[in-house]
Design a protein around this motif. Structure first.
Motif, PDB file in Angstrom:
ATOM      1  N   LYS A   3       0.722  -1.125  -0.072  1.00  0.00           N
ATOM      2  CA  LYS A   3      -0.010  -0.125  -0.149  1.00  0.00           C
ATOM      3  C   LYS A   3       1.107   1.086  -0.006  1.00  0.00           C
ATOM      4  N   THR A  15       3.416  13.521   9.718  1.00  0.00           N
ATOM      5  CA  THR A  15       2.672  13.020   8.648  1.00  0.00           C
ATOM      6  C   THR A  15       3.278  11.625   8.404  1.00  0.00           C
ATOM      7  N   ALA A  18       2.150   8.991  10.904  1.00  0.00           N
ATOM      8  CA  ALA A  18       0.941   8.882  10.404  1.00  0.00           C
ATOM      9  C   ALA A  18       0.563   7.657   9.446  1.00  0.00           C
ATOM     10  N   PHE A  19       1.058   8.040   8.132  1.00  0.00           N
ATOM     11  CA  PHE A  19       0.861   7.130   7.084  1.00  0.00           C
ATOM     12  C   PHE A  19       1.426   5.890   7.614  1.00  0.00           C
ATOM     13  N   GLU A  20       2.681   5.681   8.198  1.00  0.00           N
ATOM     14  CA  GLU A  20       3.123   4.122   8.557  1.00  0.00           C
ATOM     15  C   GLU A  20       2.261   3.565   9.431  1.00  0.00           C
ATOM     16  N   ARG A  21       1.592   4.349  10.417  1.00  0.00           N
ATOM     17  CA  ARG A  21       0.738   3.680  11.338  1.00  0.00           C
ATOM     18  C   ARG A  21      -0.610   3.162  10.736  1.00  0.00           C
ATOM     19  N   ASP A  22      -0.869   3.824   9.460  1.00  0.00           N
ATOM     20  CA  ASP A  22      -2.096   3.567   8.791  1.00  0.00           C
ATOM     21  C   ASP A  22      -1.973   2.282   7.732  1.00  0.00           C
ATOM     22  N   GLY A  23      -0.675   1.713   7.754  1.00  0.00           N
ATOM     23  CA  GLY A  23      -0.560   0.549   7.067  1.00  0.00           C
ATOM     24  C   GLY A  23       0.309   1.207   5.656  1.00  0.00           C
ATOM     25  N   TYR A  24       0.598   2.166   5.445  1.00  0.00           N
ATOM     26  CA  TYR A  24       1.389   2.556   3.849  1.00  0.00           C
ATOM     27  C   TYR A  24       2.835   2.038   4.278  1.00  0.00           C
ATOM     28  N   VAL A 173      -5.650  12.551   3.127  1.00  0.00           N
ATOM     29  CA  VAL A 173      -5.352  11.564   3.837  1.00  0.00           C
ATOM     30  C   VAL A 173      -4.293  12.380   5.041  1.00  0.00           C
ATOM     31  N   ASN A 174      -4.571  12.036   6.306  1.00  0.00           N
ATOM     32  CA  ASN A 174      -3.584  12.707   6.893  1.00  0.00           C
ATOM     33  C   ASN A 174      -3.539  14.247   6.993  1.00  0.00           C
ATOM     34  N   LEU A 180      -3.601   7.624  -4.323  1.00  0.00           N
ATOM     35  CA  LEU A 180      -3.283   6.404  -3.800  1.00  0.00           C
ATOM     36  C   LEU A 180      -2.796   5.280  -4.987  1.00  0.00           C
TER      37      LEU A 180
END
Length: 243
Positions: A3, A15, A18-24, A173-174, A180
């Motif tokens: 992802k 930021t 935050a993206f890493e926590r969201d699974g990116y 996002v964030n 995406l």
């Protein structure tokens, strides 16, 4: 499948985390000369420290590829110098953008641009970003080895050659505007952990020879000076004195 997203806005520590926590897993950022959207060495470390991978994309103007071979040599030399400054390791990929709905009549210029950019970035894999038709034409011509397809201008078609697929644009996002993406392997991403970039004198001088055609074809002194500057960046990257 991994992802990811791409964005023009530079990432901060907050930021990126935050993206890493969201699974990116990865973010595509602009490996370009001075610009508000340009990746910096500080941001490279910020992204890397957050545990994300970087996909490098070179884009100055959407239809730059219509400049053909001369533009590709120029942009490839610029991208190579910037990759060294960012600490991007050899063996990773630099994608060059074809960010418009290229027609069949324009495809020969696009292919020439990507092929020249590939020649000008020794040590790196070269990729193309573009529509289904761009990816199919450029890859079929053997002009590069990696592909990042956008759904835009693709008429619902998805290339089996794509390493990365951009499937949604212009969302927030964030707190930042992003597109995406998903990836399927051999993307050529990287981060600063253990990066060690080097450029041989031989390769640098070969690139400088390629750039001479652009220098002599430049229509004004500003253009000539930019080619001279890029040649000196290559000299510095290979441990040679400036001229």
């Amino acid at each position: 499948m991994a992802k990811g997203f791409d964005c023009a806005t530079p990432l901060t520590a907050n930021t990126a985390a935050a993206f890493e926590r969201d699974g990116y897993v990865f973010v595509a950022r602009y490996l370009v000369p001075s610009s508000w959207k340009a990746l910096t060495r500080q941001e490279v470390d910020t992204i890397s420290n957050a545990g994300l991978q970087i996909v490098s994309v070179y884009e100055t103007t959407a239809d730059r590829a219509l400049g053909g071979r001369a533009a590709g040599l120029y942009d490839g030399a610029s991208a190579l110098a910037l990759a060294g400054q960012m600490g991007q390791p050899p063996g990773s990929t630099i994608y060059f953008a074809v960010d418009f709905d290229a027609s069949s009549a324009q495809m020969s210029s696009v292919i020439s641009y990507i092929r020249a950019a590939s020649e000008a970035t020794p040590g790196y894999n070269t990729g193309v970003y573009g529509s289904y038709s761009v990816v199919e034409a450029v890859m079929a011509a053997g002009a590069c080895s990696r592909a990042w397809q956008t759904y835009a201008w693709s008429g619902g078609k998805k290339s089996a050659r794509a390493n990365i697929y951009q499937y949604q644009n212009d969302i927030t996002v964030n707190g930042i505007a992003v597109d995406l993406n998903e990836s399927y392997g051999q993307e050529g991403w990287w981060n600063s952990a253990g990066a060690n970039v080097s450029l041989s004198v031989s390769d640098a001088n070969k690139l400088i020879e390629f750039m001479k055609a652009g220098y002599f074809a430049a229509n004004d002194e500003a253009g000539k000076e930019e080619f001279h500057r890029l040649a000196n960046e290559l000299r510095k990257a290979s441990g040679q004195p400036e001229e």
